[in-house]
Design an enzyme around this catalytic site. Structure first.
Site, PDB file in Angstrom:
ATOM      1  N   ASP A 140      22.798  29.500  30.405  1.00  0.00           N
ATOM      2  CA  ASP A 140      24.007  28.826  29.938  1.00  0.00           C
ATOM      3  C   ASP A 140      24.384  27.644  30.829  1.00  0.00           C
ATOM      4  OD1 ASP A 140      25.084  30.100  27.508  1.00  0.00           O
ATOM      5  OD2 ASP A 140      25.100  31.898  28.741  1.00  0.00           O
ATOM      6  N   HIS A 197      25.921  40.102  24.961  1.00  0.00           N
ATOM      7  CA  HIS A 197      24.769  39.804  24.110  1.00  0.00           C
ATOM      8  C   HIS A 197      23.971  41.039  23.717  1.00  0.00           C
ATOM      9  CE1 HIS A 197      25.308  35.520  24.482  1.00  0.00           C
ATOM     10  NE2 HIS A 197      25.218  35.567  25.796  1.00  0.00           N
ATOM     11  N   GLU A 203      28.777  29.594  34.566  1.00  0.00           N
ATOM     12  CA  GLU A 203      27.723  29.167  33.653  1.00  0.00           C
ATOM     13  C   GLU A 203      28.118  27.975  32.785  1.00  0.00           C
ATOM     14  OE1 GLU A 203      26.657  32.633  31.406  1.00  0.00           O
ATOM     15  OE2 GLU A 203      28.729  33.250  31.099  1.00  0.00           O
ATOM     16  N   ARG A 232      29.029  44.031  31.655  1.00  0.00           N
ATOM     17  CA  ARG A 232      29.468  42.681  31.289  1.00  0.00           C
ATOM     18  C   ARG A 232      30.254  42.784  29.987  1.00  0.00           C
ATOM     19  NH1 ARG A 232      25.704  37.339  30.816  1.00  0.00           N
ATOM     20  NH2 ARG A 232      24.663  38.487  29.134  1.00  0.00           N
ATOM     21  N   ASP A 273      37.706  52.586  32.713  1.00  0.00           N
ATOM     22  CA  ASP A 273      38.104  53.971  32.450  1.00  0.00           C
ATOM     23  C   ASP A 273      36.891  54.853  32.158  1.00  0.00           C
ATOM     24  OD1 ASP A 273      40.754  53.336  32.793  1.00  0.00           O
ATOM     25  OD2 ASP A 273      41.265  53.318  30.665  1.00  0.00           O
TER      26      ASP A 273
END
Length: 257
Positions: free
Chosen positions: A176, A46, A150, A71, A85
């Site tokens: 959520d 988001h 969620e 995330r 990485d």
């Protein structure tokens, strides 16, 4: 790389406090990194930043004691490998609904034979090849695998998801999850409390940790007493917005008073 080993600290029973970074800014990452949080989550689901911005934020956090979790947008192997990485210490995968999705997410975190992460030596996480052998050897013990719970569907598979090797944390997404349960924002609702208890119980049964994002720091004790130990509250956007609003209101009250 940062010596703040979040995975080992959780295994040792510590409670770790964090917040979100969703502005995509290395400057706010640097400011928040020096504020005293144990960890931050750079949000690609988001947040307004891109993968390239993640790299700059990780570089900004390098001089701080704060650990960095990313995330990603889903559970695709390529997205997970890329942020690892870059040097992420953990990965959070959102909207995981089934055991199969959880397994796919976690397998993307680890090198074969434990997973399917692609091998690249000349990356930031390995000191651009200098530390590859040590990094690969320690990846399983050092990288934190977080599955976000969620949805109502995920609640039907908690025990199986928590039992997967490589899943270290079941992380509750209150907005959520309450939306999926049809009680959006009603965190005192019996259905939400029942779901919360089920998630914590499944994690504890499997010897895993539980996490949550708080809307209000005053709720910390309630959730911590339930056994939730990876706790976040606020974001860089919230801090900027609240700080700006507070000063604007203070100036306005002086002018109009």
């Amino acid at each position: 790389m940062n010596n703040n080993n979040l995975k080992q600290r959780l295994k040792n029973g510590e409670s770790l406090n964090g917040c979100w970074l969703n502005l995509g800014s290395p400057l706010t990452a640097e400011i928040v990194g020096q504020a005293g949080f144990d960890w931050v989550l750079i949000d690609l689901e988001h947040g307004s930043g891109t993968e390239k911005d993640v790299l700059y934020q990780l570089q900004a956090l390098e001089a701080s004691p704060t650990g960095a979790i990313i995330r990603v947008e889903g559970h695709a192997r390529q997205r997970i490998s890329r942020v690892l990485d870059f040097g992420a210490q953990g990965v959070m995968c959102p909207q995981i609904k089934t055991v199969e999705e959880a397994r796919a997410a976690i397998s993307g975190i680890y090198y074969p034979p434990d997973g399917i992460r692609g091998v690249a030596k000349m990356v930031r996480a390995t000191g651009f090849g200098k530390n590859f052998d040590d990094y690969k050897k320690g990846a399983k013990e050092n990288i934190l695998g977080i599955i976000q719970i969620e949805t109502a569907e995920a609640l039907n598979h908690l025990d199986e998801i928590a039992a997967l090797e490589g899943v270290d944390v079941l992380f509750i997404g209150p907005a959520d999850l309450s939306m999926s349960l049809g009680i959006f924002g009603q965190l005192d609702h019996p259905k939400f409390k029942e779901a919360l208890k089920a998630i914590v119980t499944a994690a504890e049964k499997a010897g895993k940790a539980t996490g949550i994002l708080l809307f209000n720091p005053d709720d910390y004790t309630t959730y911590h007493n339930m056994g939730i130990r990876l706790i976040a509250c606020g974001s860089d956007a919230t801090f900027v917005a609240n700080g700006a609003q507070n000063i604007a209101n203070a100036l306005k009250s002086k002018r109009d008073g």
